[in-house]
Design a protein around this motif. Sequence first.
Motif, PDB file in Angstrom:
ATOM      1  N   THR A 135       0.700  -1.458  -0.385  1.00 57.00           N
ATOM      2  CA  THR A 135       0.425   0.335   0.131  1.00 57.00           C
ATOM      3  C   THR A 135       0.430   1.118  -0.093  1.00 57.00           C
ATOM      4  OG1 THR A 135      -1.771  -1.357   1.185  1.00 57.00           O
ATOM      5  CG2 THR A 135      -2.030   1.102   1.341  1.00 57.00           C
ATOM      6  N   ALA A 145       2.313   1.887  -3.356  1.00 58.15           N
ATOM      7  CA  ALA A 145       1.127   2.733  -4.638  1.00 58.15           C
ATOM      8  C   ALA A 145       1.393   4.398  -4.152  1.00 58.15           C
ATOM      9  CB  ALA A 145       0.439   1.629  -3.896  1.00 58.15           C
ATOM     10  N   ILE A 193      -1.854  -1.784  -5.889  1.00 58.69           N
ATOM     11  CA  ILE A 193      -3.051  -1.490  -5.305  1.00 58.69           C
ATOM     12  C   ILE A 193      -3.530  -3.350  -4.536  1.00 58.69           C
ATOM     13  CG2 ILE A 193      -4.601  -0.281  -4.705  1.00 58.69           C
ATOM     14  CD1 ILE A 193      -3.521   2.129  -5.124  1.00 58.69           C
ATOM     15  N   SER A 209      -1.450  -5.824  -2.492  1.00 61.65           N
ATOM     16  CA  SER A 209      -1.837  -5.242  -0.854  1.00 61.65           C
ATOM     17  C   SER A 209      -2.861  -6.256  -0.665  1.00 61.65           C
ATOM     18  CB  SER A 209      -2.092  -3.954  -1.153  1.00 61.65           C
ATOM     19  OG  SER A 209      -3.544  -3.362  -0.925  1.00 61.65           O
TER      20      SER A 209
END
Length: 448
Positions: free
Chosen positions: A343, A346, A437, A440
């Motif tokens: 995360t 990103a 994303i 994750s």
Amino acid sequence: MSSPSAETPGAASRSGNLRASIDAGEMSRLQWIAVVMCTALNALDGYDVLVIAFTSSYVIKEFGLTSTEFGLLASAGLFGMAAGSLFLAPWADRFGRRAVILLCLALMTTGMLLAATAQTAQQLFWLRVLTGLGIGGLLASIGVITAEYSSAKWRGSTVSIQATGYPVGATFGGAIAAVLIEQYGWRSAFVFGGLVSFLMIPLVLRWLPESIDFLIARRPPRALERLNSLLRRMGREEVRELPAPTATETEVSGNVLRGLRRLFAAETGRSTLLIWSSFFLLMFSFYFIMSWTPRLLEVAGLSAQQGVQAGVWMNAGGIVGGSLFAALAVRHRLSSLTSAFLTLTASATIVFAFVLGEVIPAFLVAVAIGMLLVASMAGLYSLAPILYPAPVRTTGVGWAIGIGRIGAILAPTIAGVLGDSGWTTTQLYLAFALPLIAASVTAAALRK
């Protein structure tokens, strides 16, 4: 790791006790040597990926390539890596992790040295495929050896330490390559890589131990003698006989296809799909960033030398990231920790999209991206070996990496096509933040 044998519970128990002893015991000198050797071998991957990025401007100019054509060339090594992970790595479960590593080093040495003599882009393409084939088979085996020689307490950390080999090779090797290219031309960078790969062969023969779990699961010639030699060097009690084969070992023994089917057994099928998805998504973005950043920074207004320097600093950040993950892995759940780093990666990639043309902000964010990318990759490499039993462990890790390499193959080529279609550098980085994303999410799901 493996399930107890129904036919010989006593033997299976001895196997379980041996693994339990390694899991619960202190790390011996031999175990740390195995980790260090695998870390050094992983550095070859980092150098190989960066060598095509650092030579990009020179190769494009000499062979007159478009962005799309260079994207295909940048994907050549990744294509070889995917093939090596998918089809070469599984043989390590049959012939031994160490034997396959030696074969892979020979392939890498040959590919690198011959790449320095390439007279056309087509020749360079296929020699990059050959080099990648060796790297793909190598990575699965070193990840498994690191995990198998680590205690339960240190396993996440040692695999993370091994993952830092990638940025170490990219950073220090890249710095050396930059000097060589400036002084002797782009071909010298490939000669250097080939010589380093060659020099690793005698070091592996001398210092890298064969997998204990492989000796127990496959029982090659002199397996008991070799096992006891390793146990003595680890300061552990020797055994009088090898445990009888477990049900899983009997099922997959000597059969690669059965090993592949075993990845989708009831207890491993869900994890296989999740780890495949995670590797694919992360490597899709990872190899776009690592392969294209030096070139795209130049397009955004920085000099070619600044682009190369940013690539070096990005990988220097990776050393910090891998070390940070190793420290945190001792105390935190691997899947949650990996998801958190994905995360953050990103988010940093999105920020990078808007500071590309400014030297200092671009360099600072590049370091952060490198740190977070390598930490995320370390998380997946730490997770993969613990998902599978010993007889199919290298097969499982190899296929996870191989599926990831498919994403790595697609990313540079797609980026080249999008660049030729008029996409800006900002748009490219924003687009490639999306898979991070998604990764994750899939990594977080592994905790169940």
